[in-house]
Design a protein around this motif. Structure first.
Motif, PDB file in Angstrom:
ATOM      1  N   ALA A  11     -12.253   0.251  -0.109  1.00 30.59           N
ATOM      2  CA  ALA A  11     -11.624   1.530  -0.426  1.00 30.59           C
ATOM      3  C   ALA A  11     -10.217   1.325  -0.962  1.00 30.59           C
ATOM      4  O   ALA A  11      -9.792   1.998  -1.906  1.00 30.59           O
ATOM      5  CB  ALA A  11     -11.604   2.436   0.805  1.00 30.59           C
ATOM      6  N   THR A  12      -9.507   0.361  -0.416  1.00 31.89           N
ATOM      7  CA  THR A  12      -8.148   0.048  -0.876  1.00 31.89           C
ATOM      8  C   THR A  12      -8.182  -0.467  -2.307  1.00 31.89           C
ATOM      9  O   THR A  12      -7.369  -0.061  -3.145  1.00 31.89           O
ATOM     10  CB  THR A  12      -7.479  -0.979   0.056  1.00 31.89           C
ATOM     11  N   ARG A  13      -9.125  -1.366  -2.598  1.00 33.87           N
ATOM     12  CA  ARG A  13      -9.231  -1.910  -3.957  1.00 33.87           C
ATOM     13  C   ARG A  13      -9.595  -0.809  -4.966  1.00 33.87           C
ATOM     14  O   ARG A  13      -9.034  -0.744  -6.053  1.00 33.87           O
ATOM     15  CB  ARG A  13     -10.257  -3.041  -3.999  1.00 33.87           C
ATOM     16  N   VAL A  14     -10.524   0.043  -4.585  1.00 29.25           N
ATOM     17  CA  VAL A  14     -10.907   1.146  -5.475  1.00 29.25           C
ATOM     18  C   VAL A  14      -9.705   2.063  -5.714  1.00 29.25           C
ATOM     19  O   VAL A  14      -9.446   2.479  -6.846  1.00 29.25           O
ATOM     20  CB  VAL A  14     -12.110   1.939  -4.901  1.00 29.25           C
ATOM     21  N   ALA A  15      -8.970   2.358  -4.659  1.00 26.89           N
ATOM     22  CA  ALA A  15      -7.789   3.213  -4.789  1.00 26.89           C
ATOM     23  C   ALA A  15      -6.748   2.566  -5.706  1.00 26.89           C
ATOM     24  O   ALA A  15      -6.143   3.244  -6.540  1.00 26.89           O
ATOM     25  CB  ALA A  15      -7.190   3.507  -3.419  1.00 26.89           C
ATOM     26  N   GLN A  16      -6.535   1.276  -5.572  1.00 27.33           N
ATOM     27  CA  GLN A  16      -5.574   0.574  -6.427  1.00 27.33           C
ATOM     28  C   GLN A  16      -6.015   0.625  -7.887  1.00 27.33           C
ATOM     29  O   GLN A  16      -5.200   0.850  -8.784  1.00 27.33           O
ATOM     30  CB  GLN A  16      -5.405  -0.880  -5.962  1.00 27.33           C
ATOM     31  N   ARG A  17      -7.290   0.397  -8.127  1.00 24.26           N
ATOM     32  CA  ARG A  17      -7.800   0.454  -9.500  1.00 24.26           C
ATOM     33  C   ARG A  17      -7.688   1.876 -10.058  1.00 24.26           C
ATOM     34  O   ARG A  17      -7.345   2.077 -11.228  1.00 24.26           O
ATOM     35  CB  ARG A  17      -9.269  -0.009  -9.531  1.00 24.26           C
ATOM     36  N   PHE A  18      -7.948   2.845  -9.205  1.00 27.95           N
ATOM     37  CA  PHE A  18      -7.839   4.251  -9.599  1.00 27.95           C
ATOM     38  C   PHE A  18      -6.411   4.578 -10.033  1.00 27.95           C
ATOM     39  O   PHE A  18      -6.189   5.131 -11.100  1.00 27.95           O
ATOM     40  CB  PHE A  18      -8.279   5.135  -8.429  1.00 27.95           C
ATOM     41  N   VAL A  19      -5.450   4.204  -9.194  1.00 30.27           N
ATOM     42  CA  VAL A  19      -4.042   4.478  -9.496  1.00 30.27           C
ATOM     43  C   VAL A  19      -3.625   3.764 -10.776  1.00 30.27           C
ATOM     44  O   VAL A  19      -2.829   4.281 -11.569  1.00 30.27           O
ATOM     45  CB  VAL A  19      -3.133   4.080  -8.305  1.00 30.27           C
ATOM     46  N   ALA A  20      -4.196   2.593 -11.016  1.00 26.24           N
ATOM     47  CA  ALA A  20      -3.870   1.816 -12.219  1.00 26.24           C
ATOM     48  C   ALA A  20      -4.508   2.415 -13.475  1.00 26.24           C
ATOM     49  O   ALA A  20      -4.187   1.986 -14.590  1.00 26.24           O
ATOM     50  CB  ALA A  20      -4.317   0.367 -12.038  1.00 26.24           C
ATOM     51  N   GLY A  21      -5.406   3.380 -13.309  1.00 29.51           N
ATOM     52  CA  GLY A  21      -6.001   4.034 -14.466  1.00 29.51           C
ATOM     53  C   GLY A  21      -7.378   3.533 -14.846  1.00 29.51           C
ATOM     54  O   GLY A  21      -7.847   3.792 -15.955  1.00 29.51           O
ATOM     55  N   ASP A  22      -8.059   2.857 -13.945  1.00 25.57           N
ATOM     56  CA  ASP A  22      -9.404   2.352 -14.202  1.00 25.57           C
ATOM     57  C   ASP A  22     -10.403   3.503 -14.074  1.00 25.57           C
ATOM     58  O   ASP A  22     -10.615   4.047 -12.985  1.00 25.57           O
ATOM     59  CB  ASP A  22      -9.735   1.236 -13.203  1.00 25.57           C
ATOM     60  N   GLU A  23     -11.029   3.874 -15.190  1.00 24.80           N
ATOM     61  CA  GLU A  23     -11.969   4.993 -15.190  1.00 24.80           C
ATOM     62  C   GLU A  23     -13.217   4.708 -14.358  1.00 24.80           C
ATOM     63  O   GLU A  23     -13.824   5.621 -13.815  1.00 24.80           O
ATOM     64  CB  GLU A  23     -12.348   5.356 -16.622  1.00 24.80           C
ATOM     65  N   ARG A  24     -13.594   3.443 -14.253  1.00 28.78           N
ATOM     66  CA  ARG A  24     -14.748   3.106 -13.408  1.00 28.78           C
ATOM     67  C   ARG A  24     -14.432   3.399 -11.942  1.00 28.78           C
ATOM     68  O   ARG A  24     -15.309   3.802 -11.175  1.00 28.78           O
ATOM     69  CB  ARG A  24     -15.139   1.646 -13.607  1.00 28.78           C
ATOM     70  N   ALA A  25     -13.182   3.198 -11.558  1.00 32.99           N
ATOM     71  CA  ALA A  25     -12.782   3.519 -10.179  1.00 32.99           C
ATOM     72  C   ALA A  25     -12.890   5.028  -9.948  1.00 32.99           C
ATOM     73  O   ALA A  25     -13.309   5.463  -8.874  1.00 32.99           O
ATOM     74  CB  ALA A  25     -11.362   3.038  -9.910  1.00 32.99           C
ATOM     75  N   LEU A  26     -12.528   5.814 -10.973  1.00 35.54           N
ATOM     76  CA  LEU A  26     -12.684   7.268 -10.860  1.00 35.54           C
ATOM     77  C   LEU A  26     -14.153   7.615 -10.637  1.00 35.54           C
ATOM     78  O   LEU A  26     -14.481   8.442  -9.786  1.00 35.54           O
ATOM     79  CB  LEU A  26     -12.161   7.973 -12.112  1.00 35.54           C
ATOM     80  N   ALA A  27     -15.045   6.960 -11.386  1.00 37.53           N
ATOM     81  CA  ALA A  27     -16.481   7.215 -11.216  1.00 37.53           C
ATOM     82  C   ALA A  27     -16.934   6.847  -9.804  1.00 37.53           C
ATOM     83  O   ALA A  27     -17.735   7.566  -9.192  1.00 37.53           O
ATOM     84  CB  ALA A  27     -17.278   6.434 -12.255  1.00 37.53           C
ATOM     85  N   GLU A  28     -16.427   5.745  -9.273  1.00 37.63           N
ATOM     86  CA  GLU A  28     -16.781   5.343  -7.908  1.00 37.63           C
ATOM     87  C   GLU A  28     -16.272   6.358  -6.894  1.00 37.63           C
ATOM     88  O   GLU A  28     -16.981   6.719  -5.951  1.00 37.63           O
ATOM     89  CB  GLU A  28     -16.196   3.961  -7.590  1.00 37.63           C
ATOM     90  N   ILE A  29     -15.044   6.793  -7.087  1.00 37.53           N
ATOM     91  CA  ILE A  29     -14.454   7.773  -6.175  1.00 37.53           C
ATOM     92  C   ILE A  29     -15.244   9.082  -6.230  1.00 37.53           C
ATOM     93  O   ILE A  29     -15.550   9.683  -5.200  1.00 37.53           O
ATOM     94  CB  ILE A  29     -12.963   7.993  -6.519  1.00 37.53           C
ATOM     95  N   TYR A  30     -15.609   9.472  -7.424  1.00 38.58           N
ATOM     96  CA  TYR A  30     -16.415  10.687  -7.569  1.00 38.58           C
ATOM     97  C   TYR A  30     -17.753  10.525  -6.844  1.00 38.58           C
ATOM     98  O   TYR A  30     -18.193  11.416  -6.121  1.00 38.58           O
ATOM     99  CB  TYR A  30     -16.636  11.008  -9.049  1.00 38.58           C
ATOM    100  N   GLY A  31     -18.377   9.376  -7.022  1.00 37.08           N
ATOM    101  CA  GLY A  31     -19.653   9.109  -6.357  1.00 37.08           C
ATOM    102  C   GLY A  31     -19.538   9.155  -4.845  1.00 37.08           C
ATOM    103  O   GLY A  31     -20.446   9.618  -4.149  1.00 37.08           O
ATOM    104  N   ARG A  32     -18.424   8.670  -4.324  1.00 40.62           N
ATOM    105  CA  ARG A  32     -18.243   8.624  -2.870  1.00 40.62           C
ATOM    106  C   ARG A  32     -17.873   9.973  -2.265  1.00 40.62           C
ATOM    107  O   ARG A  32     -18.337  10.310  -1.180  1.00 40.62           O
ATOM    108  CB  ARG A  32     -17.135   7.633  -2.498  1.00 40.62           C
ATOM    109  N   TRP A  33     -16.981  10.718  -2.938  1.00 42.61           N
ATOM    110  CA  TRP A  33     -16.389  11.880  -2.283  1.00 42.61           C
ATOM    111  C   TRP A  33     -16.661  13.222  -2.958  1.00 42.61           C
ATOM    112  O   TRP A  33     -16.197  14.254  -2.475  1.00 42.61           O
ATOM    113  CB  TRP A  33     -14.886  11.672  -2.122  1.00 42.61           C
TER     114      TRP A  33
END
Length: 186
Positions: free
Chosen positions: A9-31
């Protein structure tokens, strides 16, 4: 096991904050189901809940630089955004209801005999307002339709307060004279 989930979750959050669109997709899938459930519970309408869910994730993406992992988990941050989005939706509903009620009141007023003369007077005043020069017309509109004070108008238009007062006085005099000449004394 919890440590592995937390690290992920920490790694996904870091990638999300960095602007990784795949992390956004993962976050959307999870929450997204959590966000949707909260929105549906609050708003009580499937379409509104779907719209709110989309707004939550758009807002999260646009404000991702403000996310601070040390203050809250990503899911808690999303829940906070969901609260704000649903509150905005409730406020919009309230505004819509007020507009509809106001429209109903005005529709009822139109049925009152003599309403045509009031409407005619408003149209004549609007026509006479349109004949004023641009700056005086703007000053009068701000004073009487937007209900601003002389000082507020002066600040908004970047002109001295005395000039604002002069524009209002001259414009009202012109309007009164035009209305008296064209339509008899009101």
């Amino acid at each position: 096991m919890t440590s592995v989930i937390d690290d992920d979750a920490t790694r996904v959050a870091q990638r999300f904050v960095a602007g990784d669109e795949r992390a956004l997709a993962e976050i959307y899938g999870r929450w997204s189901s959590l966000v949707y459930s909260l929105a549906l519970r609050s708003l009580g309408d499937v379409t509104d809940a779907e719209d709110a869910t989309q707004r939550v994730f758009v807002s999260a993406w646009q404000s991702r630089h403000r996310y601070a992992a040390e203050r809250a988990s990503l899911s808690a941050w999303l829940v906070g955004i969901t609260r704000n989005v649903t509150a905005d939706a409730h406020a919009a509903r309230a505004r819509d209801r007020a507009i509809m009620q106001n429209s109903a009141i005005h529709a009822a007023d139109e049925a009152v005999p003599g309403h045509e003369s009031v409407l005619a007077e408003r149209l004549v005043i609007a026509d006479e307002m349109a004949k004023l020069d641009a700056v005086p017309r703007q000053v009068v509109q701000l004073a009487f339709f937007d209900d601003l004070t002389h000082t507020q108008i002066a600040e908004r238009l970047d002109m001295p307060v005395g000039t604002v007062k002069s524009h209002i006085r001259r414009s009202l005099t012109r309007l009164r004279e035009r209305l008296e000449v064209n339509h008899g004394a009101l």
